[in-house]
Design an enzyme around this catalytic site. Sequence first.
Site, PDB file in Angstrom:
ATOM      1  N   PRO A 173       0.862  -1.393  -0.055  1.00 10.69           N
ATOM      2  CA  PRO A 173      -0.037   0.011   0.094  1.00 10.69           C
ATOM      3  C   PRO A 173       0.716   1.178  -0.056  1.00 10.69           C
ATOM      4  O   PRO A 173       0.359   2.180  -0.579  1.00 10.69           O
ATOM      5  CB  PRO A 173      -0.787   0.239   1.225  1.00 10.69           C
ATOM      6  N   GLU A 186      -0.153  -8.221   8.069  1.00  8.78           N
ATOM      7  CA  GLU A 186      -0.214  -6.554   8.510  1.00  8.78           C
ATOM      8  C   GLU A 186       0.750  -6.137   7.907  1.00  8.78           C
ATOM      9  O   GLU A 186       0.544  -4.937   7.580  1.00  8.78           O
ATOM     10  CB  GLU A 186      -0.705  -6.735   9.861  1.00  8.78           C
ATOM     11  N   ARG A 204      -1.894  -7.289 -21.392  1.00  9.15           N
ATOM     12  CA  ARG A 204      -2.552  -6.753 -22.544  1.00  9.15           C
ATOM     13  C   ARG A 204      -1.523  -5.952 -23.464  1.00  9.15           C
ATOM     14  O   ARG A 204      -1.985  -5.625 -24.602  1.00  9.15           O
ATOM     15  CB  ARG A 204      -3.833  -5.632 -21.982  1.00  9.15           C
ATOM     16  N   ASP A 240      -6.867   2.499 -26.163  1.00  9.33           N
ATOM     17  CA  ASP A 240      -7.299   2.409 -24.640  1.00  9.33           C
ATOM     18  C   ASP A 240      -7.365   3.987 -24.039  1.00  9.33           C
ATOM     19  O   ASP A 240      -6.956   4.828 -24.507  1.00  9.33           O
ATOM     20  CB  ASP A 240      -6.196   1.707 -23.808  1.00  9.33           C
TER      21      ASP A 240
HETATM   22  N1  4FD Z   1      -2.835  -0.806  -2.403  1.00 11.15           N
HETATM   23  C1  4FD Z   1      -2.095  -3.165  -1.763  1.00 11.15           C
HETATM   24  C2  4FD Z   1      -0.903  -4.009  -1.860  1.00 11.15           C
HETATM   25  C3  4FD Z   1      -1.037  -4.815  -0.533  1.00 11.15           C
HETATM   26  C4  4FD Z   1      -1.546  -4.968   0.254  1.00 11.15           C
HETATM   27  C5  4FD Z   1       0.488  -5.440   2.333  1.00 11.15           C
HETATM   28  C6  4FD Z   1       2.657  -4.692   3.266  1.00 11.15           C
HETATM   29  C7  4FD Z   1       0.335  -4.844   3.232  1.00 11.15           C
HETATM   30  C8  4FD Z   1      -2.969  -2.905  -0.622  1.00 11.15           C
HETATM   31  C9  4FD Z   1       2.885  -5.333   2.228  1.00 11.15           C
HETATM   32  C10 4FD Z   1       1.553  -4.392   4.261  1.00 11.15           C
HETATM   33  C11 4FD Z   1       1.684  -5.956   1.714  1.00 11.15           C
HETATM   34  C12 4FD Z   1      -2.008  -1.864  -2.745  1.00 11.15           C
HETATM   35  C13 4FD Z   1      -0.720  -6.465   1.563  1.00 11.15           C
HETATM   36  N2  4FD Z   1      -2.794  -3.936   0.237  1.00 11.15           N
HETATM   37  N3  4FD Z   1      -1.907  -5.658   1.235  1.00 11.15           N
HETATM   38  O1  4FD Z   1      -1.603  -2.225  -3.852  1.00 11.15           O
END
Ligand code: 4FD
Length: 229
Positions: free
Chosen positions: A75, A102, A139, A154
């Site tokens: 994230p 987490e 793609r 696209d």
């Molecule tokens: N928004 C995304 C990617 C992974 C995820 C995770 C550290 C949490 C959302 C590494 C913390 C991986 C995204 C797994 N959530 N969760 O791309």
Amino acid sequence: MFQGPLDESLLKKARDKGLLDINLVNIRDFADDKHKTADDSPYGGGAGMVMKVDVIAKALSRVAGHGSRVILLCPTGKLLTQEKVKELAQLKQLTLLCGHYEGIDERIRGMVDEEISIGDYVLTGGELPAMVLIDAVARHIPGVVKEAESVKKDSFYEGLLDHPSYTKPEEFEGKKVPDVLTSGHHKEIDRWRRKESLKKTLYRRPDLLAKFTPSAEDRSLLNEIMQND
Ligand code: 4FD
């Protein structure tokens, strides 16, 4: 998580045709204890589990090798854009690392080439983001998408949103297809589509339009749009 999308539709066909090769690796296979422990509680306390650096290091040393770009889906990564998708599609091999707890031990970040996020939200794991990335990249491999549905048309390809599309019936619940599309005037149709594309981008994604370099024709269409509304 992967089996569904990978064995369906376009991605399945691409794999069958040998255009795309995907190897699934289970990180737990690289754990050295009999319980196959890939996560542990965080130093300093707190809730949740943290992905173990030693297990990931072992997995990457066996899997990645030979110039494969290693990408962590997380994230806090850089937001995935169509531009990045096109860049990744030029590479021979990608190693996609999916965190599933987490969080991950911070030292894992030092073992990857880049960190990518598919959007500002948190998921239970990096698997779905990895699938999104695979689909978007696939793609762009020649032969995966039919030439007629060329990726060049696209949304985002040129930095603009798509123009509206219509198909039969010509009238539905009182809503008619724009006359120009049934006129047979191809130059007029192209002009209309370009204008609608600019209009949609201006109203919905002014941030995209700000980064876009319009041609003389685009500027004249944008002037028309701003005169009318
Ligand atoms: N928004 C995304 C990617 C992974 C995820 C995770 C550290 C949490 C959302 C590494 C913390 C991986 C995204 C797994 N959530 N969760 O791309």
